[in-house]
Design a protein around this motif. Structure first.
Motif, PDB file in Angstrom:
ATOM      1  N   THR A  39       0.890  -1.060   0.226  1.00 23.61           N
ATOM      2  CA  THR A  39      -0.587   0.045   0.019  1.00 23.61           C
ATOM      3  C   THR A  39       0.498   0.911  -0.021  1.00 23.61           C
ATOM      4  N   LEU A  40       0.511   1.709  -0.651  1.00 28.26           N
ATOM      5  CA  LEU A  40       0.896   3.000  -0.987  1.00 28.26           C
ATOM      6  C   LEU A  40       0.216   4.612  -0.067  1.00 28.26           C
ATOM      7  N   GLY A 150      -1.545   0.875  -4.532  1.00 30.95           N
ATOM      8  CA  GLY A 150       0.107   0.749  -3.951  1.00 30.95           C
ATOM      9  C   GLY A 150       0.268   0.169  -5.293  1.00 30.95           C
TER      10      GLY A 150
END
Length: 182
Positions: A39-40, A150
């Motif tokens: 996940t970003l 992400g």
């Protein structure tokens, strides 16, 4: 090289080694054991329209206000489309009958400019278009669940130096975008 396409096609290319990384909406469950997700940042849904659409000045809009509208929405099978469909089904309504499926903000913007269409899109994707006054965000009375954006890579994939630099830049931008305003 940037490749855009349906997630399943991209995933197949990733698994074959033709694609190194997918940047986009993550799936709630990792789709297959030989890929990993990172996940970003988290994103949410925006309902958008042309700036002079009749609904722009209304507030607390809900599913019943939208059921007869013309829509441009993400493809079936995407996390964002699932949220769009759930928005109506949770209100006990069928989804709207007039739907164009598209994932491109540029295509959506052009269709919205042609009439009283509404669009359902990622808030992050719409941000620049909204800031320039090309589209407007509607005031919708719902709490959209966030969705993770992400990286998806093959398990065991080792990026080259250049790829690692690119991923570091993406991660840095994501941290800035996800940071609370000061």
């Amino acid at each position: 090289k940037v490749i855009d396409g349906p997630y399943d096609d991209l995933l197949g290319g990733l698994r074959r080694g033709a694609i190194d990384v997918i940047v986009g909406a993550l799936r709630d469950d990792v789709p297959i054991a030989d890929v990993r997700q990172e996940t970003l940042f988290n994103d949410t849904v925006a309902i958008v329209c042309r700036p002079d659409h009749p609904l722009v000045r209304q507030t607390d809009l809900g599913p019943a206000d939208f059921i007869r509208q013309l829509w441009v929405v993400p493809r079936s099978g995407t996390p964002l489309r699932a949220q769009f469909d759930a928005f109506f089904s949770q209100a006990g309504l069928d989804k709207p009958a007039s739907i164009i499926e598209a994932g491109s903000i540029l295509f959506m913007r052009e269709i919205l400019s042609l009439g009283d269409f509404l669009g359902c899109i990622s808030e992050q994707q719409a941000e620049a278009e909204i800031a320039r006054g090309l589209i407007a965000r509607l005031d919708v009375k719902t709490h959209w669940p966030g969705r993770a954006i992400g990286l998806t890579t093959r398990v065991g994939w080792l990026p080259t130096h250049s790829q690692e630099m690119f991923l570091s830049l993406l991660r840095g931008q994501a941290l800035q975008a996800d940071a609370p305003p000061t």
